[in-house]
Design a protein around this motif. Structure first.
Motif, PDB file in Angstrom:
ATOM      1  N   UNK A  88       0.794  -1.224   0.000  1.00  0.00           N
ATOM      2  CA  UNK A  88       0.000   0.000   0.000  1.00  0.00           C
ATOM      3  C   UNK A  88       0.822   1.268   0.000  1.00  0.00           C
ATOM      4  N   UNK A  89       2.136   1.166  -0.090  1.00  0.00           N
ATOM      5  CA  UNK A  89       2.984   2.359  -0.075  1.00  0.00           C
ATOM      6  C   UNK A  89       2.750   3.202  -1.319  1.00  0.00           C
ATOM      7  N   UNK A  90       2.655   4.525  -1.146  1.00  0.00           N
ATOM      8  CA  UNK A  90       2.468   5.406  -2.316  1.00  0.00           C
ATOM      9  C   UNK A  90       3.700   5.422  -3.229  1.00  0.00           C
ATOM     10  N   UNK A  91       4.829   4.921  -2.729  1.00  0.00           N
ATOM     11  CA  UNK A  91       6.047   4.928  -3.546  1.00  0.00           C
ATOM     12  C   UNK A  91       6.132   3.736  -4.498  1.00  0.00           C
ATOM     13  N   UNK A  92       5.202   2.792  -4.401  1.00  0.00           N
ATOM     14  CA  UNK A  92       5.278   1.616  -5.263  1.00  0.00           C
ATOM     15  C   UNK A  92       5.228   2.008  -6.739  1.00  0.00           C
ATOM     16  N   UNK A  93       4.346   2.932  -7.077  1.00  0.00           N
ATOM     17  CA  UNK A  93       4.258   3.373  -8.467  1.00  0.00           C
ATOM     18  C   UNK A  93       5.554   3.968  -8.965  1.00  0.00           C
ATOM     19  N   UNK A  94       6.260   4.699  -8.091  1.00  0.00           N
ATOM     20  CA  UNK A  94       7.530   5.306  -8.491  1.00  0.00           C
ATOM     21  C   UNK A  94       8.623   4.253  -8.653  1.00  0.00           C
ATOM     22  N   UNK A  95       8.587   3.215  -7.808  1.00  0.00           N
ATOM     23  CA  UNK A  95       9.566   2.135  -7.954  1.00  0.00           C
ATOM     24  C   UNK A  95       9.390   1.444  -9.303  1.00  0.00           C
ATOM     25  N   UNK A  96       8.137   1.162  -9.645  1.00  0.00           N
ATOM     26  CA  UNK A  96       7.860   0.514 -10.938  1.00  0.00           C
ATOM     27  C   UNK A  96       8.257   1.438 -12.088  1.00  0.00           C
ATOM     28  N   UNK A  97       8.002   2.739 -11.924  1.00  0.00           N
ATOM     29  CA  UNK A  97       8.396   3.706 -12.953  1.00  0.00           C
ATOM     30  C   UNK A  97       9.909   3.745 -13.124  1.00  0.00           C
ATOM     31  N   UNK A  98      10.640   3.599 -12.029  1.00  0.00           N
ATOM     32  CA  UNK A  98      12.105   3.590 -12.108  1.00  0.00           C
ATOM     33  C   UNK A  98      12.601   2.416 -12.955  1.00  0.00           C
ATOM     34  N   UNK A  99      11.984   1.245 -12.780  1.00  0.00           N
ATOM     35  CA  UNK A  99      12.367   0.088 -13.597  1.00  0.00           C
ATOM     36  C   UNK A  99      11.978   0.313 -15.061  1.00  0.00           C
ATOM     37  N   UNK A 100      10.823   0.930 -15.310  1.00  0.00           N
ATOM     38  CA  UNK A 100      10.399   1.195 -16.687  1.00  0.00           C
ATOM     39  C   UNK A 100      11.350   2.170 -17.365  1.00  0.00           C
ATOM     40  N   UNK A 101      11.747   3.224 -16.672  1.00  0.00           N
ATOM     41  CA  UNK A 101      12.666   4.197 -17.251  1.00  0.00           C
ATOM     42  C   UNK A 101      14.041   3.572 -17.529  1.00  0.00           C
ATOM     43  N   UNK A 102      14.462   2.675 -16.674  1.00  0.00           N
ATOM     44  CA  UNK A 102      15.749   2.004 -16.883  1.00  0.00           C
ATOM     45  C   UNK A 102      15.692   1.107 -18.120  1.00  0.00           C
ATOM     46  N   UNK A 103      14.567   0.437 -18.312  1.00  0.00           N
ATOM     47  CA  UNK A 103      14.393  -0.362 -19.530  1.00  0.00           C
ATOM     48  C   UNK A 103      14.416   0.524 -20.765  1.00  0.00           C
ATOM     49  N   UNK A 104      13.788   1.692 -20.674  1.00  0.00           N
ATOM     50  CA  UNK A 104      13.743   2.594 -21.825  1.00  0.00           C
ATOM     51  C   UNK A 104      15.141   3.011 -22.278  1.00  0.00           C
ATOM     52  N   UNK A 105      16.042   3.263 -21.336  1.00  0.00           N
ATOM     53  CA  UNK A 105      17.391   3.696 -21.713  1.00  0.00           C
ATOM     54  C   UNK A 105      18.154   2.580 -22.442  1.00  0.00           C
ATOM     55  N   UNK A 106      17.890   1.331 -22.071  1.00  0.00           N
ATOM     56  CA  UNK A 106      18.530   0.211 -22.775  1.00  0.00           C
ATOM     57  C   UNK A 106      18.069   0.165 -24.230  1.00  0.00           C
ATOM     58  N   UNK A 107      16.830   0.571 -24.463  1.00  0.00           N
ATOM     59  CA  UNK A 107      16.290   0.521 -25.825  1.00  0.00           C
ATOM     60  C   UNK A 107      16.982   1.512 -26.755  1.00  0.00           C
ATOM     61  N   UNK A 108      17.650   2.524 -26.199  1.00  0.00           N
ATOM     62  CA  UNK A 108      18.432   3.421 -27.052  1.00  0.00           C
ATOM     63  C   UNK A 108      19.555   2.652 -27.758  1.00  0.00           C
ATOM     64  N   UNK A 109      20.069   1.613 -27.114  1.00  0.00           N
ATOM     65  CA  UNK A 109      21.095   0.789 -27.747  1.00  0.00           C
ATOM     66  C   UNK A 109      20.508   0.029 -28.937  1.00  0.00           C
ATOM     67  N   UNK A 110      19.244  -0.406 -28.808  1.00  0.00           N
ATOM     68  CA  UNK A 110      18.580  -1.075 -29.935  1.00  0.00           C
ATOM     69  C   UNK A 110      18.496  -0.129 -31.124  1.00  0.00           C
ATOM     70  N   UNK A 111      18.141   1.123 -30.862  1.00  0.00           N
ATOM     71  CA  UNK A 111      18.042   2.118 -31.934  1.00  0.00           C
ATOM     72  C   UNK A 111      19.402   2.325 -32.599  1.00  0.00           C
ATOM     73  N   UNK A 112      20.440   2.539 -31.779  1.00  0.00           N
ATOM     74  CA  UNK A 112      21.777   2.819 -32.319  1.00  0.00           C
ATOM     75  C   UNK A 112      22.325   1.631 -33.111  1.00  0.00           C
ATOM     76  N   UNK A 113      22.173   0.421 -32.583  1.00  0.00           N
ATOM     77  CA  UNK A 113      22.715  -0.765 -33.247  1.00  0.00           C
ATOM     78  C   UNK A 113      22.024  -1.022 -34.584  1.00  0.00           C
ATOM     79  N   UNK A 114      20.703  -0.884 -34.601  1.00  0.00           N
ATOM     80  CA  UNK A 114      19.988  -1.100 -35.858  1.00  0.00           C
ATOM     81  C   UNK A 114      20.313  -0.013 -36.880  1.00  0.00           C
ATOM     82  N   UNK A 115      20.595   1.212 -36.411  1.00  0.00           N
ATOM     83  CA  UNK A 115      20.985   2.284 -37.333  1.00  0.00           C
ATOM     84  C   UNK A 115      22.334   1.968 -37.988  1.00  0.00           C
TER      85      UNK A 115
END
Length: 578
Positions: free
Chosen positions: A526-553
């Motif tokens: 029930x912690x209000x910070x749970x959403x932010x923890x999940x968002x932190x993992x989502x943002x970290x995944x997003x940065x890895x996807x920049x490598x997918x963009x660069x490699x395919x380019x």
């Protein structure tokens, strides 16, 4: 017919009944086609002699083939091996989040695939020389035994370090399996029949890639992730028994396996080059790994490893230049534009595959909150669409003749898909992440392009070396970029947790792993910070996807240099040409 006279008689004058299959010493019979009457030079130059073959036999073309039920058993064995190899590459993807949670080792995730790819890439150049000098069946079985040993170590691992060691051992075994399976098929069948059976083996292997995430998820969620590795033992053991008792001919006649033969070929393997290259690779990867987790990037340890890797690699280049065509990686072949360009196109496209396969389950489990088996189901859109585009590309290239447009389309589609991946967040809809993965399947258009370019631009003798170099580049890049992607993910996660969820210890977030339960246990219910923890993992995944963009380019850009070759315009071999 006397052995000493066998090659002195033109093969066109031999009757098919003069030599029977399954004899202990393979001899020549009439080839099934027009390629007769030619003397084939021994592989590797000079003719050799041993106690079982005459001086003119060793290295000559072997036209003994496998038929009937023996061929069925051989195909069963080889396709089973190939299936397990492909399965091992994908089955771990949905198990990794739980493994990291069990061992409290999210910071080691890069090593789980990196150690496998590193040892596989390091040994890859040596396997080609072994297959050209020693019976393919026994070399293949030796490598598969090592692969099985690594799988067993992974299955019984009690720590992250032990698991990484098991992955490294399995990678050593895998280095000789992919090319070994195709080598065995090449020796067992005549040239005109090989494409059909090799296509069957490759397709069965692709099935392993498809069902891997599903099987891994089911094992992890309902039994234990350890069965992702136990499964290799009974299936591989059965296939190994069949293969061991079959007579498997080689493309060229080779002496029987013995200690004397092994002592003779060791000097030809460029072990000095291997001894220089291996520590250079290990120091480089350790620098990346330590810099991302245990030491600052400007520490003496990390800098020393980078410097040591650079010096060792410079020495390796000097040694390979000195060895010339006998080198582990011949410069005369690598300097050809079609070789290094095709290798880059294939390598950077495959980097996107390894990176996405490694971190997509982290997103689905840590962010979307699903279990391992369902995360495997969620990855089916990209796997199935990729397989469809691979098959479609093969048919279209055969009909239209040119592979560059498909390679360029693969790079473009993958780059766009990577951009869409980088927008995934906790609220991403099902339709959006499915559509993104279907678009990502366009990478299948370019997977075969590099191989087709090499096979149609190089001579048959150079083609084998070119393909081996391409596979080596893919494996080494996968090892490096797996660690780089993990560095990007972990460093981003540390910053995001500190910024979005200050009450959570960033080190605890890394230790929690990527499973849904472990991530949600970082904060009280029930912690209000749970959403932010999940968002932190989502943002970290997003940065890895920049490598997918660069490699395919990069893959898109270099694809235009592979050469405009119409594969439909093949020179018809004349009578007697191999």
């Amino acid at each position: 017919m006397e052995k000493s006279a066998e090659l002195e008689v033109p093969r066109s004058s031999l009757s098919k009944g003069e030599v029977e299959m399954g004899s202990s010493a393979p001899t020549l019979r009439e080839n099934e086609g027009d390629n007769v009457g030619e003397t084939i030079a021994p592989a590797g130059g000079n003719q050799t002699t041993d106690s079982t073959t005459g001086p003119s036999e060793v290295g000559a073309e072997n036209t003994e083939y496998v038929t009937g039920y023996k061929l069925i058993l051989l195909l069963f064995s080889v396709t089973t091996f190939f299936f397990l190899l492909m399965l091992d590459m994908s089955i771990i993807s949905t198990a990794v989040p739980q493994i990291t949670s069990d061992f409290h080792s999210l910071q080691d995730i890069g090593w789980y695939s990196g150690a496998y790819q590193l040892t596989s890439a390091t040994l890859q150049p040596l396997t080609g020389k072994l297959y050209s000098r020693v019976s393919a069946k026994w070399v293949f079985l030796a490598f598969f035994f090592i692969f099985e040993l690594g799988s067993l170590i992974c299955a019984v691992s009690t720590s992250s370090v032990m698991f990484i060691v098991g992955r490294a051992v399995a990678g050593m075994g895998s280095s000789g399996l992919q090319n070994g399976a195709l080598t065995i098929i090449g020796g067992a069948l005549p040239l005109e029949k090989r494409p059909i059976y090799m296509g069957f083996v490759m397709a069965f292997g692709q099935l392993g890639l498809i069902v891997g995430p599903l099987i891994g998820g089911v094992f992890t969620q309902y039994v234990t992730w350890r069965w992702c590795f136990y499964i290799n033992l009974p299936l591989g053991g059965l296939a190994g028994i069949f293969l061991a008792f079959l007579n498997v001919p080689d493309e060229t006649i080779k002496p029987q396996v013995s200690l004397a033969l092994l002592r003779k070929i060791i000097p030809d393997l460029d072990l000095i080059g291997f001894a220089i290259f291996a520590p250079a690779s290990i120091m480089f990867l350790m620098a990346l790994q330590f810099g991302s987790s245990e030491y600052p990037w400007n520490s003496a340890t990390v800098i020393g490893l980078f410097v040591g890797a650079g010096v060792a690699f410079a020495i390796f280049l000097f040694w390979e230049h000195h060895e010339g065509d006998d080198a582990m990686i011949p410069f005369s072949m690598v300097r050809k534009r079609v070789v290094w360009v095709s290798s880059m196109q294939f390598t950077f496209l495959m980097v996107t595959v390894f990176v996405f396969a490694q971190f997509a389950p982290i997103y689905f489990q840590s962010v979307k909150g699903v279990g391992p088996s369902l995360s495997g189901v969620y990855m089916l859109p990209n796997i199935l669409s990729g397989l469809i585009f691979v098959i479609l590309a093969g048919a279209l290239v055969t009909r239209l003749g040119y592979y560059i447009p498909f390679a360029a389309l693969a790079g473009t589609g993958t780059a766009i898909a990577g951009g869409l991946f980088s927008t995934w967040d906790p609220d991403t809809t099902t339709a959006f992440w499915i559509g993104s993965q279907v678009l990502y399947g366009l990478r299948g258009f370019g997977v075969q392009a590099g191989l087709i370019a090499l096979q149609n631009s190089l001579t048959p003798a150079q083609s084998a070396q070119g393909v081996a170099f391409l596979i080596f580049c893919q494996n080494f890049a996968a090892a490096v970029f797996s660690v780089v992607a993990n560095t990007i993910f972990t460093q981003t996660l540390l910053k995001q947790i500190a910024m979005l969820a200050p009450s959570v210890d960033p080190a605890s977030a890394l230790a929690a792993g990527g499973s849904a339960a472990a991530v949600r246990a970082l904060v009280p219910p029930g912690s209000p910070e749970l959403g932010n923890v999940i968002l932190a993992f989502a943002n970290s995944f997003d940065t890895v996807c920049y490598m997918v963009i660069a490699s395919s380019a990069v893959s898109f850009a270099v694809s235009w240099g592979m050469g405009w070759v119409d594969v439909r315009k093949k020179k018809e071999p004349g009578k007697g040409e191999a």
